[in-house]
Design a protein around this motif. Structure first.
Motif, PDB file in Angstrom:
ATOM      1  N   LEU A 142       0.851  -1.201   0.000  1.00 56.79           N
ATOM      2  CA  LEU A 142       0.000   0.000   0.000  1.00 56.79           C
ATOM      3  C   LEU A 142       0.876   1.237   0.000  1.00 56.79           C
ATOM      4  CD1 LEU A 142      -3.105  -0.410   2.296  1.00 56.79           C
ATOM      5  CD2 LEU A 142      -2.931  -0.330  -0.182  1.00 56.79           C
ATOM      6  N   GLN A 160     -10.046  -8.826   3.944  1.00 61.71           N
ATOM      7  CA  GLN A 160      -8.806  -8.070   3.798  1.00 61.71           C
ATOM      8  C   GLN A 160      -8.537  -7.242   5.033  1.00 61.71           C
ATOM      9  OE1 GLN A 160      -9.446  -5.071   0.647  1.00 61.71           O
ATOM     10  NE2 GLN A 160     -11.347  -6.193   0.321  1.00 61.71           N
ATOM     11  N   ARG A 161      -7.305  -6.890   5.211  1.00 62.87           N
ATOM     12  CA  ARG A 161      -6.919  -6.094   6.371  1.00 62.87           C
ATOM     13  C   ARG A 161      -5.617  -5.364   6.056  1.00 62.87           C
ATOM     14  NH1 ARG A 161      -6.096  -8.450  12.357  1.00 62.87           N
ATOM     15  NH2 ARG A 161      -8.317  -8.630  12.081  1.00 62.87           N
ATOM     16  N   MET A 162      -5.539  -4.128   6.550  1.00 66.66           N
ATOM     17  CA  MET A 162      -4.278  -3.408   6.400  1.00 66.66           C
ATOM     18  C   MET A 162      -3.296  -3.940   7.435  1.00 66.66           C
ATOM     19  SD  MET A 162      -5.237   0.394   5.359  1.00 66.66           S
ATOM     20  CE  MET A 162      -6.939   0.945   5.211  1.00 66.66           C
ATOM     21  N   LEU A 215      -8.344 -13.392  10.591  1.00 67.17           N
ATOM     22  CA  LEU A 215      -9.305 -13.290   9.486  1.00 67.17           C
ATOM     23  C   LEU A 215     -10.091 -14.592   9.323  1.00 67.17           C
ATOM     24  CD1 LEU A 215      -7.359 -11.299   6.745  1.00 67.17           C
ATOM     25  CD2 LEU A 215      -9.139 -10.502   8.296  1.00 67.17           C
ATOM     26  N   GLU A 218     -12.590 -14.500  12.019  1.00 69.65           N
ATOM     27  CA  GLU A 218     -13.395 -13.294  12.099  1.00 69.65           C
ATOM     28  C   GLU A 218     -14.847 -13.493  11.665  1.00 69.65           C
ATOM     29  OE1 GLU A 218     -12.462  -8.709  10.994  1.00 69.65           O
ATOM     30  OE2 GLU A 218     -12.235 -10.233   9.455  1.00 69.65           O
ATOM     31  N   ARG A 220     -17.534 -11.032  10.760  1.00 71.87           N
ATOM     32  CA  ARG A 220     -17.769  -9.603  10.561  1.00 71.87           C
ATOM     33  C   ARG A 220     -19.255  -9.332  10.721  1.00 71.87           C
ATOM     34  NH1 ARG A 220     -14.320  -8.434   6.785  1.00 71.87           N
ATOM     35  NH2 ARG A 220     -15.381  -6.581   6.112  1.00 71.87           N
ATOM     36  N   GLU A 223     -21.441  -6.772   8.862  1.00 72.96           N
ATOM     37  CA  GLU A 223     -21.753  -7.001   7.467  1.00 72.96           C
ATOM     38  C   GLU A 223     -22.467  -8.314   7.239  1.00 72.96           C
ATOM     39  OE1 GLU A 223     -18.276  -6.585   5.052  1.00 72.96           O
ATOM     40  OE2 GLU A 223     -17.609  -5.052   6.452  1.00 72.96           O
TER      41      GLU A 223
ATOM     42  N   VAL B  99      -9.650   1.137  10.792  1.00 70.23           N
ATOM     43  CA  VAL B  99     -10.247   0.083   9.971  1.00 70.23           C
ATOM     44  C   VAL B  99      -9.283  -1.059   9.758  1.00 70.23           C
ATOM     45  CG1 VAL B  99     -11.165  -0.493   7.725  1.00 70.23           C
ATOM     46  CG2 VAL B  99     -11.695   1.704   8.759  1.00 70.23           C
ATOM     47  N   VAL B 100      -9.754  -2.244  10.020  1.00 73.47           N
ATOM     48  CA  VAL B 100      -8.930  -3.402   9.744  1.00 73.47           C
ATOM     49  C   VAL B 100      -9.487  -4.192   8.572  1.00 73.47           C
ATOM     50  CG1 VAL B 100      -8.074  -3.654  12.075  1.00 73.47           C
ATOM     51  CG2 VAL B 100     -10.222  -4.726  11.445  1.00 73.47           C
ATOM     52  N   GLY B 101     -10.758  -3.979   8.280  1.00 72.82           N
ATOM     53  CA  GLY B 101     -11.405  -4.785   7.253  1.00 72.82           C
ATOM     54  C   GLY B 101     -11.344  -4.141   5.887  1.00 72.82           C
ATOM     55  N   GLY B 102     -12.309  -4.436   5.069  1.00 67.05           N
ATOM     56  CA  GLY B 102     -12.305  -3.964   3.697  1.00 67.05           C
ATOM     57  C   GLY B 102     -13.109  -2.694   3.518  1.00 67.05           C
ATOM     58  N   LEU B 103     -13.439  -2.435   2.281  1.00 64.92           N
ATOM     59  CA  LEU B 103     -14.132  -1.221   1.896  1.00 64.92           C
ATOM     60  C   LEU B 103     -15.421  -1.024   2.683  1.00 64.92           C
ATOM     61  CD1 LEU B 103     -14.328   1.189  -0.035  1.00 64.92           C
ATOM     62  CD2 LEU B 103     -15.575  -0.289  -1.619  1.00 64.92           C
ATOM     63  N   ASP B 104     -16.210  -2.080   2.772  1.00 67.08           N
ATOM     64  CA  ASP B 104     -17.509  -1.949   3.425  1.00 67.08           C
ATOM     65  C   ASP B 104     -17.376  -1.505   4.866  1.00 67.08           C
ATOM     66  OD1 ASP B 104     -18.684  -2.647   1.129  1.00 67.08           O
ATOM     67  OD2 ASP B 104     -19.518  -4.547   1.814  1.00 67.08           O
ATOM     68  N   GLU B 105     -16.442  -2.109   5.543  1.00 63.20           N
ATOM     69  CA  GLU B 105     -16.262  -1.751   6.942  1.00 63.20           C
ATOM     70  C   GLU B 105     -15.818  -0.293   7.050  1.00 63.20           C
ATOM     71  OE1 GLU B 105     -13.710  -3.383  10.727  1.00 63.20           O
ATOM     72  OE2 GLU B 105     -14.202  -4.718   9.074  1.00 63.20           O
ATOM     73  N   VAL B 335      -5.823   3.999  -1.391  1.00 62.98           N
ATOM     74  CA  VAL B 335      -6.043   2.572  -1.494  1.00 62.98           C
ATOM     75  C   VAL B 335      -6.018   2.128  -2.956  1.00 62.98           C
ATOM     76  CG1 VAL B 335      -7.694   0.718  -1.092  1.00 62.98           C
ATOM     77  CG2 VAL B 335      -7.344   2.477   0.644  1.00 62.98           C
TER      78      VAL B 335
END
Lengths: 338, 338
Positions: A142, A160-162, A215, A218, A220, A223, B99-105, B335
DNA sequence: GTTAGCACTCTCGACAGGAGAGTGCTAACC
DNA sequence: GGTTAGCACTCTCCTGTCGAGAGTGCTAAC
């Protein structure tokens, strides 16, 4: 001791209260069921039922209201389930076939339909593999000290996760690392991944694998949970005043976040579980009941539930939750066939 | 005619009402701003402002309350925007980086943060390509007279829909058909797809392409909209009584479904639009205001908005919506870089 | 144009009183 | 012993009244 007559009276109190939301008087019982007993006799029995904890009085000389124990007894041995008639089944199936979109829309619609059918809020969670495993992980650069970790599970979930990096790494390095780690943990469940992580010397590699393990585990919730019927619940007389309504909204919202799964770990597929008031551990749920069922198959299991005040038409709710759960299992199976 | 003094007084009425939620009296104005005028003078001016439609009285001899026109004038020429201080910026950025998750989170979190920052409900929609095109379509046999259509867009969206077939078709036939149709409409936008559909003789093929066109267009509002802050809004004094609160919940829920996009089609990226009360076409929105902004870039645009009662701290809300939208554009860009 | 004074209007909270609902208890009855 | 009529008692809830308070509009004077 719960004599047969007392049990019958308890049943009358509970069902009357469920439908009217007003404390039930001895007179109402006699009148409604044309009993050949006087109100005084009923009052004596009511006093005993109260003594034994099945009912309470909101204040001296008001009618009686079921306690959680009263509801529990009702559910366990007194109520007569109201079956889902053919007509209603058709309506529900028809609505459920309206779906034009994908799984999510389908789940969301299921919650809506169920909520409408029982007049309370409904929650549906996305089906999940009982214990998922990693299919494949990927690392994408990133910026110089952050990577994006993308993990694909064998049930098709993509997470996904940063990932902050201690040592900056180029894309080439990240790719190479991903290949190496994949070789070690492909097909692993969360536990195995964690034990692998603890064996890795490089902190970034260990961190990556730990993140992957997270993950895999997890859920979520936000969502994966579909809630509907907020409106129906709030229309219940228990939320007539604004404070209670506000509280109810808050409870349902946070509840949605927290998810139901922890509560229902032990629920069997096909069975329906009822949790009433204080039976929830949670303080904020003291005045709520849930009717919970699982749906799906061996591969993936989801949850269907109805949430409402403890004064809930259990005899209608339970069969309807069960019916919808079954229907969803079928439909899911049909779709999976492809 | 709005003299300078009258304008100033209008400004005082609006900002006082915004912060107290109580009808504003002539005395309150003089006292709060230490004016060298008597209350009688203010009363005369208030009478004029009322005559001109800027303010109203809930009942004879109560204080004054701004009308929609009053708020509009306030937003347009009277208010002083309250900038987002460095400290608050840091807080927001910090939260957003959790944020650890994806776009939605990330989107859902943005809504939560914005809602918290302005004390009203916030809505965020997923960024969408301005006009998407089809990358690839696929047909999967579900049962003898139903196929599943899966379409992948060039912005990465994946949409699916069940497709009833007039003539039963095997998987082999469906695959062959998909290949043929892909050849004709890959890269097409919804309009082109529709015109191709009208040229096809086979009803199933025409139906498939029409469905694809729908999917290209489709805005799956329910799944693409993140709403938070219901609690904050409901805490506003305008919803003190249960009926209004119920109505508010209903409005926000249905509004969420309907989406904001239609309203904001003309909003420019970077600009912030305010819609006050009756300026919504919608009857159910007469008592609501929205502050709307777009975020994203040329490739994909999403919407950020705050919804609350018309008595809304516009001077705080507008800069905060703008700030969050800008921040989201940046982060999205970052991103996307990867 | 500004202002003091004042009558008038409307809301709101407190309070009291009464109707109504329902109970618990007692004593009598089967 | 279970059942019941009768009755005093309690508590809620609705209604009406009243007064305080807030705020205005108007008038007449500055």
């Amino acid at each position: 001791m719960l004599t047969e007559r007392r049990a019958a009276i308890l049943g009358m109190v509970v069902s009357e209260y469920i439908s009217t939301a007003e404390p039930v008087s001895s007179r109402a019982i006699v009148a409604r069921h044309r009993l050949d007993l006087s109100t005084a006799t009923i009052r004596n029995e009511l006093a005993r039922l109260e003594e034994d904890g099945y009912i309470t009085q909101p204040y001296t000389s008001a009618g009686r209201v079921p306690s959680d124990l009263g509801y529990r007894t009702f559910v366990e041995m007194l109520m007569l389930e109201e079956p889902v008639e053919a007509q209603e089944q058709r309506t529900i199936e028809h609505q459920l076939h309206q779906v034009v979109g994908g799984l999510d829309e389908w789940l969301s619609l299921s919650a809506t339909i169920l909520a409408g059918s029982v007049g309370n809020a409904a929650v549906v969670t996305r089906p999940r593999a009982a214990s998922s495993r990693l299919r494949h992980a990927q690392l994408v650069e990133l910026n110089h000290d952050t990577a994006l970790l993308v993990a694909v599970m064998d049930d098709g979930r993509v997470r996904q996760r940063m990932l902050p990096l201690q040592t900056p790494a180029s894309q080439a390095l990240l790719t190479e690392r991903a290949v190496r780690l994949n070789a070690r943990i492909e097909g692993a469940d969360a536990r195995l991944a964690r034990s692998v992580a603890s064996e890795l010397a490089d902190p970034d590699e260990a961190g990556t694998v730990r993140a992957i393990a997270d993950l895999i585990d997890e859920q979520r919730i936000a969502e994966e949970t579909f809630l509907d019927g907020l409106n129906s619940v709030l229309r219940q007389p228990e939320f007539l005043d604004a404070d209670r309504m506000l509280e109810a909204v808050a409870t349902l919202q946070t509840y949605r976040m927290r998810g139901l799964l922890e509560q229902t770990m032990d629920a069997q597929l096909g069975s329906t579980q009822v949790v009433i008031g204080h039976e929830h551990g949670d303080d904020s749920m003291q005045e709520w009941s849930m009717v919970i069922s699982r749906y799906g198959d061996e591969d993936a299991i989801g949850t269907v539930a109805v949430i409402g005040p403890t004064r809930m038409p259990y005899h209608r709710t339970i069969p309807r939750v069960r019916y919808v759960a079954r229907l969803m299992s079928h439909l899911l199976h049909e779709v999976r066939q492809s």
